[in-house]
Scaffold this active site. Structure first.
Site, PDB file in Angstrom:
ATOM      1  N   GLU A 132       0.803  -1.239  -0.141  1.00 26.50           N
ATOM      2  CA  GLU A 132      -0.046  -0.072  -0.090  1.00 26.50           C
ATOM      3  C   GLU A 132       1.030   1.155  -0.035  1.00 26.50           C
ATOM      4  OE1 GLU A 132      -3.086   0.289   3.128  1.00 26.50           O
ATOM      5  OE2 GLU A 132      -4.426  -0.938   1.907  1.00 26.50           O
ATOM      6  N   HIS A 187       8.294 -26.603  -1.640  1.00 25.66           N
ATOM      7  CA  HIS A 187       7.640 -27.773  -2.407  1.00 25.66           C
ATOM      8  C   HIS A 187       6.608 -27.045  -3.139  1.00 25.66           C
ATOM      9  CE1 HIS A 187      10.203 -30.972  -0.132  1.00 25.66           C
ATOM     10  NE2 HIS A 187      10.058 -29.780   0.578  1.00 25.66           N
ATOM     11  N   LYS A 241     -14.325  -0.060  -3.608  1.00 27.19           N
ATOM     12  CA  LYS A 241     -15.222   0.191  -2.836  1.00 27.19           C
ATOM     13  C   LYS A 241     -16.403   0.985  -3.373  1.00 27.19           C
ATOM     14  CE  LYS A 241     -12.260   1.093   1.508  1.00 27.19           C
ATOM     15  NZ  LYS A 241     -11.993   2.189   2.300  1.00 27.19           N
TER      16      LYS A 241
HETATM   17  O1  PA5 Z   1      -3.661   1.066   5.611  1.00 31.93           O
HETATM   18  C1  PA5 Z   1      -4.703   1.459   5.698  1.00 31.93           C
HETATM   19  O2  PA5 Z   1      -5.149   2.647   5.843  1.00 31.93           O
HETATM   20  C2  PA5 Z   1      -5.835   0.715   5.491  1.00 31.93           C
HETATM   21  O3  PA5 Z   1      -5.382  -0.721   5.190  1.00 31.93           O
HETATM   22  C3  PA5 Z   1      -6.894   0.548   6.400  1.00 31.93           C
HETATM   23  O4  PA5 Z   1      -6.310   0.073   7.643  1.00 31.93           O
HETATM   24  C4  PA5 Z   1      -8.108  -0.546   6.115  1.00 31.93           C
HETATM   25  O5  PA5 Z   1      -8.538   0.191   5.061  1.00 31.93           O
HETATM   26  C5  PA5 Z   1      -9.144  -0.170   7.264  1.00 31.93           C
HETATM   27  O6  PA5 Z   1      -9.613   1.064   7.563  1.00 31.93           O
HETATM   28  P1  PA5 Z   1     -10.355   1.459   8.645  1.00 31.93           P
HETATM   29  O7  PA5 Z   1      -9.499   1.383   9.833  1.00 31.93           O
HETATM   30  O8  PA5 Z   1     -10.597   2.887   8.415  1.00 31.93           O
HETATM   31  O9  PA5 Z   1     -11.683   0.719   8.806  1.00 31.93           O
END
Ligand code: PA5
Length: 446
Positions: A286, A307, A421
């Site tokens: 990310e 394996h 989303k």
């Molecule tokens: O790193 C990030 O910001 C995302 O992976 C969030 O943690 C994830 O989308 C969950 O979001 P939230 O904590 O707002 O529910």
């Protein structure tokens, strides 16, 4: 020293002079991170977290954990992505992937809301039958669909089982300090709340209340974990490049990437590291995968995956490098017994321990993969415990911030996560997304 980067199996691919040349770039990236002058700098609160964490809240987390331990058999932790992976990685790293089946005086811990799988939810509901339950719902935004659905289901269960008042006492909410649907509900119902700091994004939040409440419920030494993170911060924020393995890790990654090594495989020879791999994949995927750039983070547990994926790593497309996690000390060990008949021909291993054999599997694999054209970076940790977990978390986060800036991206946003989303809301008919829903259904149905 909790981590040591070893570069001997990288040297055929990256020379010392190339490493020297990139040093100035790494220093520039560190300066950008430390001075808060880069893209996404309002989300770098994690850099100072080991010094500045909220000590009062930490006391409340410990007290809540004690209360949870006394009042439930099953602790359900609801969250996804950065609001899930760190806590689970910590529990598996510091105890075992089999935590729930170990003899222990702490509750079983299950994670929910990290998928929309109906079978996973149905199984969990079945597990909860006849058990005392507490909930920790974790969402910084307070609006993420997967955990919100899971929370709705478990909240209904708790209210039916205990009535509203006790259900609220058994519900612990970790979210933004002021905003979001979850904060509103928690305040209205009087649930205890913990804060995801404004300046810390989900994937950098494991050492905040996000990770610390489940970690404390599991009986893990969170003080040692925070000390590990503190020692790592002291080291990697201050040490010069030649003595700074976080800076070197960031530099090797960028040098290898520029040389066409676009996939990094994190490899460990201990199954207790599998969820840490998942946490690391989110952190790096990310943070760096954007603007049509970024190393693809993959992972394996060896020798299991030798394996399966071993064949590809040995002889497939040569765009990969491996980062091998090694522990210098086993937490426990098992000796191989003698067998009179020796039908399996294994008496040559008699008296050796599994740690020794595993270490030989690792050495053999590193040599084979290196001969096959795969650079290997080795990261040696002392052992698998709470201190080293905290140290490793900070090491990887700091290296990620530096590496992302060297790559020329904002390592602290995740705009690409929104695309699916919006489509999902449109297809499910969320108010405000109706027109988009019609268009998408046309595309799907042809
Ligand atoms: O790193 C990030 O910001 C995302 O992976 C969030 O943690 C994830 O989308 C969950 O979001 P939230 O904590 O707002 O529910």
């Amino acid at each position: 020293m909790a981590v040591k980067l070893k570069n001997e199996y990288c040297k055929n691919f990256v020379s010392d002079s190339e490493l020297k040349q990139i040093e100035a770039e790494a220093e520039e990236a560190r300066k950008t991170l430390e001075e808060g002058t880069g893209a996404g700098s309002s989300f770098t609160g994690w850099v100072r977290l080991p010094y500045d964490y909220d000590k009062e809240e930490y006391k409340r987390i410990k007290a809540a954990a004690e209360k949870i331990k006394k009042s439930c058999d099953v602790f359900i932790v609801i969250g996804i992505g950065g609001s899930y992976l760190g806590a689970r990685a910590a529990i598996e790293f510091c105890t075992s992937p089999l935590y729930n089946t170990l003899k222990k005086d702490t509750p079983d811990i299950y994670f929910a809301g990290n998928s929309i799988s109906p079978s996973a939810m149905a199984e969990l509901l079945q597990i909860c039958e006849g058990k005392d339950i507490c909930l920790n719902v974790i969402s910084k935004s307070g609006t993420t669909t997967e955990p919100a659905i899971a929370f709705r289901i478990f909240r209904e269960l708790l209210i039916k089982k205990y009535g509203k008042k006790e259900a609220n006492e058994r519900t612990f909410v970790t979210t933004d300090k002021a905003r979001g649907a979850l904060k509103k509900l928690a305040d209205a119902e009087g649930c205890e709340t913990f804060v995801v700091p404004d300046d810390i994004g989900g994937r950098y939040s494991v050492l905040t209340a996000v990770g610390l409440l489940p970690i404390c419920v599991a009986g893990i030494d969170s003080d040692a974990m925070l000390k590990g993170a503190f020692d790592a911060a002291e080291k990697f924020r201050k040490a010069p490049f030649e003595d700074n393995d976080a800076m070197k890790y960031a530099s090797y990654r960028n040098l290898l990437y520029r040389d066409g090594k676009t996939t990094e495989i994190m490899a460990c020879y201990d199954a207790g590291y599998a969820m840490m791999n998942e946490w690391w994949k989110q952190l790096y995927g990310e943070s760096e995968g954007k603007d049509n750039k970024g190393i693809f983070p993959a992972s394996v547990i060896f020798s299991t995956d030798l394996h399966s994926l071993g064949q590809y790593i040995q002889q497939g497309l040569r765009n990969i490098f491996e980062t091998v996690i090694r522990f210098n000390e086993p937490n426990v060990d098992v000796k191989i017994p003698y067998d009179e008949d020796n039908a399996d021909g294994l008496n040559f291993l008699y008296g050796k321990t599994l740690y020794e054999v595993n270490a030989n599997a690792e050495a053999a694999t590193i040599l084979a993969h290196n001969d096959g054209g795969v650079p290997n970076i080795i990261l040696e940790f002392d052992k698998k415990d709470a201190y080293n977990f905290g140290y490793a978390v900070y090491f990887f986060e700091y290296a990620c911030g530096v590496s992302g800036y060297m790559l020329g991206v904002n390592p602290f946003d995740q705009p690409g996560v929104e695309a699916y989303k919006k489509n999902m809301y449109a297809l499910l008919g969320k108010p405000g997304f109706e027109e988009m829903g019609i268009e998408l259904k046309k595309r799907i149905n042809g």
